[in-house]
Motif scaffolding. Sequence first.
Motif, PDB file in Angstrom:
ATOM      1  N   ALA A 148       0.832  -1.205   0.000  1.00 39.99           N
ATOM      2  CA  ALA A 148       0.000   0.000   0.000  1.00 39.99           C
ATOM      3  C   ALA A 148       0.859   1.244   0.000  1.00 39.99           C
ATOM      4  O   ALA A 148       0.569   2.222  -0.680  1.00 39.99           O
ATOM      5  CB  ALA A 148      -0.917  -0.004   1.225  1.00 39.99           C
ATOM      6  N   GLN A 149       1.961   1.187   0.778  1.00 42.38           N
ATOM      7  CA  GLN A 149       2.840   2.352   0.847  1.00 42.38           C
ATOM      8  C   GLN A 149       3.589   2.562  -0.457  1.00 42.38           C
ATOM      9  O   GLN A 149       3.913   3.674  -0.836  1.00 42.38           O
ATOM     10  CB  GLN A 149       3.828   2.174   2.004  1.00 42.38           C
ATOM     11  N   ASP A 150       3.904   1.427  -1.137  1.00 38.45           N
ATOM     12  CA  ASP A 150       4.664   1.518  -2.384  1.00 38.45           C
ATOM     13  C   ASP A 150       3.783   1.838  -3.580  1.00 38.45           C
ATOM     14  O   ASP A 150       4.277   2.134  -4.664  1.00 38.45           O
ATOM     15  CB  ASP A 150       5.406   0.200  -2.641  1.00 38.45           C
ATOM     16  N   ALA A 151       2.449   1.735  -3.412  1.00 41.52           N
ATOM     17  CA  ALA A 151       1.534   1.964  -4.532  1.00 41.52           C
ATOM     18  C   ALA A 151       1.679   3.385  -5.061  1.00 41.52           C
ATOM     19  O   ALA A 151       1.813   4.340  -4.287  1.00 41.52           O
ATOM     20  CB  ALA A 151       0.104   1.710  -4.089  1.00 41.52           C
ATOM     21  N   GLU A 152       1.651   3.509  -6.360  1.00 45.49           N
ATOM     22  CA  GLU A 152       1.743   4.825  -6.976  1.00 45.49           C
ATOM     23  C   GLU A 152       0.472   5.622  -6.688  1.00 45.49           C
ATOM     24  O   GLU A 152      -0.628   5.066  -6.730  1.00 45.49           O
ATOM     25  CB  GLU A 152       1.919   4.684  -8.484  1.00 45.49           C
ATOM     26  N   PRO A 153       0.586   6.902  -6.399  1.00 48.04           N
ATOM     27  CA  PRO A 153      -0.622   7.705  -6.190  1.00 48.04           C
ATOM     28  C   PRO A 153      -1.405   7.845  -7.484  1.00 48.04           C
ATOM     29  O   PRO A 153      -0.839   7.761  -8.584  1.00 48.04           O
ATOM     30  CB  PRO A 153      -0.073   9.054  -5.728  1.00 48.04           C
ATOM     31  N   VAL A 154      -2.695   8.040  -7.347  1.00 51.61           N
ATOM     32  CA  VAL A 154      -3.542   8.307  -8.510  1.00 51.61           C
ATOM     33  C   VAL A 154      -3.267   9.736  -8.956  1.00 51.61           C
ATOM     34  O   VAL A 154      -3.427  10.681  -8.172  1.00 51.61           O
ATOM     35  CB  VAL A 154      -5.030   8.135  -8.160  1.00 51.61           C
ATOM     36  N   LYS A 155      -2.834   9.909 -10.194  1.00 51.68           N
ATOM     37  CA  LYS A 155      -2.494  11.236 -10.698  1.00 51.68           C
ATOM     38  C   LYS A 155      -3.670  11.803 -11.499  1.00 51.68           C
ATOM     39  O   LYS A 155      -4.036  11.260 -12.542  1.00 51.68           O
ATOM     40  CB  LYS A 155      -1.252  11.180 -11.584  1.00 51.68           C
ATOM     41  N   ILE A 156      -4.250  12.870 -10.986  1.00 50.67           N
ATOM     42  CA  ILE A 156      -5.377  13.517 -11.655  1.00 50.67           C
ATOM     43  C   ILE A 156      -4.973  14.928 -12.054  1.00 50.67           C
ATOM     44  O   ILE A 156      -4.513  15.713 -11.216  1.00 50.67           O
ATOM     45  CB  ILE A 156      -6.620  13.572 -10.740  1.00 50.67           C
ATOM     46  N   GLY A 157      -5.111  15.238 -13.326  1.00 42.22           N
ATOM     47  CA  GLY A 157      -4.742  16.560 -13.819  1.00 42.22           C
ATOM     48  C   GLY A 157      -5.937  17.489 -13.894  1.00 42.22           C
ATOM     49  O   GLY A 157      -7.076  17.045 -14.056  1.00 42.22           O
ATOM     50  N   TRP A 158      -5.666  18.781 -13.770  1.00 46.69           N
ATOM     51  CA  TRP A 158      -6.738  19.769 -13.899  1.00 46.69           C
ATOM     52  C   TRP A 158      -6.138  21.101 -14.342  1.00 46.69           C
ATOM     53  O   TRP A 158      -4.981  21.407 -14.089  1.00 46.69           O
ATOM     54  CB  TRP A 158      -7.501  19.943 -12.582  1.00 46.69           C
ATOM     55  N   ALA A 159      -6.938  21.868 -15.053  1.00 44.87           N
ATOM     56  CA  ALA A 159      -6.558  23.220 -15.453  1.00 44.87           C
ATOM     57  C   ALA A 159      -7.273  24.204 -14.540  1.00 44.87           C
ATOM     58  O   ALA A 159      -8.304  23.878 -13.951  1.00 44.87           O
ATOM     59  CB  ALA A 159      -6.914  23.469 -16.918  1.00 44.87           C
ATOM     60  N   ALA A 160      -6.758  25.404 -14.431  1.00 42.51           N
ATOM     61  CA  ALA A 160      -7.226  26.359 -13.423  1.00 42.51           C
ATOM     62  C   ALA A 160      -8.572  26.991 -13.778  1.00 42.51           C
ATOM     63  O   ALA A 160      -8.680  28.198 -13.973  1.00 42.51           O
ATOM     64  CB  ALA A 160      -6.169  27.434 -13.203  1.00 42.51           C
ATOM     65  N   TRP A 161      -9.587  26.165 -13.850  1.00 42.00           N
ATOM     66  CA  TRP A 161     -10.969  26.629 -13.971  1.00 42.00           C
ATOM     67  C   TRP A 161     -11.664  26.273 -12.667  1.00 42.00           C
ATOM     68  O   TRP A 161     -11.426  25.205 -12.090  1.00 42.00           O
ATOM     69  CB  TRP A 161     -11.678  25.952 -15.138  1.00 42.00           C
ATOM     70  N   SER A 162     -12.536  27.129 -12.189  1.00 43.39           N
ATOM     71  CA  SER A 162     -13.146  26.940 -10.871  1.00 43.39           C
ATOM     72  C   SER A 162     -13.931  25.640 -10.769  1.00 43.39           C
ATOM     73  O   SER A 162     -13.887  24.953  -9.740  1.00 43.39           O
ATOM     74  CB  SER A 162     -14.070  28.117 -10.550  1.00 43.39           C
ATOM     75  N   ASP A 163     -14.681  25.297 -11.817  1.00 49.69           N
ATOM     76  CA  ASP A 163     -15.459  24.054 -11.760  1.00 49.69           C
ATOM     77  C   ASP A 163     -14.550  22.840 -11.725  1.00 49.69           C
ATOM     78  O   ASP A 163     -14.782  21.887 -10.972  1.00 49.69           O
ATOM     79  CB  ASP A 163     -16.440  23.975 -12.939  1.00 49.69           C
ATOM     80  N   ALA A 164     -13.487  22.872 -12.537  1.00 52.15           N
ATOM     81  CA  ALA A 164     -12.542  21.754 -12.561  1.00 52.15           C
ATOM     82  C   ALA A 164     -11.839  21.606 -11.218  1.00 52.15           C
ATOM     83  O   ALA A 164     -11.622  20.489 -10.735  1.00 52.15           O
ATOM     84  CB  ALA A 164     -11.515  21.964 -13.670  1.00 52.15           C
ATOM     85  N   GLU A 165     -11.488  22.733 -10.604  1.00 54.25           N
ATOM     86  CA  GLU A 165     -10.816  22.672  -9.303  1.00 54.25           C
ATOM     87  C   GLU A 165     -11.722  22.036  -8.258  1.00 54.25           C
ATOM     88  O   GLU A 165     -11.275  21.200  -7.453  1.00 54.25           O
ATOM     89  CB  GLU A 165     -10.378  24.066  -8.857  1.00 54.25           C
ATOM     90  N   PHE A 166     -12.989  22.408  -8.255  1.00 56.04           N
ATOM     91  CA  PHE A 166     -13.894  21.878  -7.233  1.00 56.04           C
ATOM     92  C   PHE A 166     -14.104  20.373  -7.397  1.00 56.04           C
ATOM     93  O   PHE A 166     -13.943  19.611  -6.445  1.00 56.04           O
ATOM     94  CB  PHE A 166     -15.242  22.601  -7.277  1.00 56.04           C
ATOM     95  N   VAL A 167     -14.467  19.929  -8.601  1.00 55.92           N
ATOM     96  CA  VAL A 167     -14.773  18.501  -8.766  1.00 55.92           C
ATOM     97  C   VAL A 167     -13.521  17.645  -8.607  1.00 55.92           C
ATOM     98  O   VAL A 167     -13.585  16.527  -8.072  1.00 55.92           O
ATOM     99  CB  VAL A 167     -15.464  18.211 -10.122  1.00 55.92           C
TER     100      VAL A 167
END
Length: 289
Positions: free
Chosen positions: A24-43
């Motif tokens: 579990a410690q060695d598992a890669e984090p889930v990488k989620i990308g987002w652009a600086a739009w308010s709706d994208a930041e919230f969700v």
Amino acid sequence: MIKKIVSLSLAAAMASSVATTALAQDAEPVKIGWAAWSDAEFVTKLAAKLIEDELGQDVELVQTDVAPLYQGVSRGDLDAMMMAWLPQTHADYYAKIKDDVETLGTVYEGAKLGWVVPNYVPEDAISSIEDLSKDDVKEKLDSTVQGIDPGAGLTRLSQQALKDYGLEGYNLQISSEAGMLTTVDRAIRSEDWFVATSWSPHWMFGKYDIRYIEDPKNSLGEAEHVDILARKGFKEDNPEVAAFLSRMQLPISDLEAGMFNAQETSYDEAIAKYIEDHPDQVKAWIGEE
């Protein structure tokens, strides 16, 4: 003999537990990308919070521009993105990478692009983009449409709208969401006229008394849906998170209320309140119902 067996069983269980923890410690984090739009930041931050707290997986959020966002998911540098505006706004970006990504679901529907004016501007002066060609209106607006990022689909469509409506002499002020909002805020405080590019969902409709103006030529498109895209193989590599994201869908009214709360407080506080206020919705996303 029984004590020895129990002892060995406990040792085996402890070893298994240690191995599971290490994995579990060695598992890669889930990488989620987002652009600086308010709706994208919230969700995106809402999803990250639930993935970490409810699914027990680490998340790495990567902020970038829209074009690199699509490229990152298609190359596998990012696991997912939650702001694919389709079918029109991000059509160019999506067309280039559609064979290299998978759609997990739609996070909200009925998204809209448009141009807005403050409600103190009389509707008989500006009710449509066509009205911007009037000499007195053009003077009041200083021949300027307040825009956002150069790479945004809304920017591309707004540039086309200037051509479609023959708005010669007008300048689309390229900036950013933050820059556009600063200009809008300053203008409203002074009750100056302005027209700005905008979209729904957005918290600005909760803060300011503004309205969309009509777009009879549909240059800015019609209602759209916002999808979650993932890299190829993500569903197989992380079925739990992929299933969660595929179930995550918000009504736009709920999203706008959450976004407005985030502006009044902070994203962390607004997301915590959203989770508290929508327990059944969250359970459905997690898969507990």
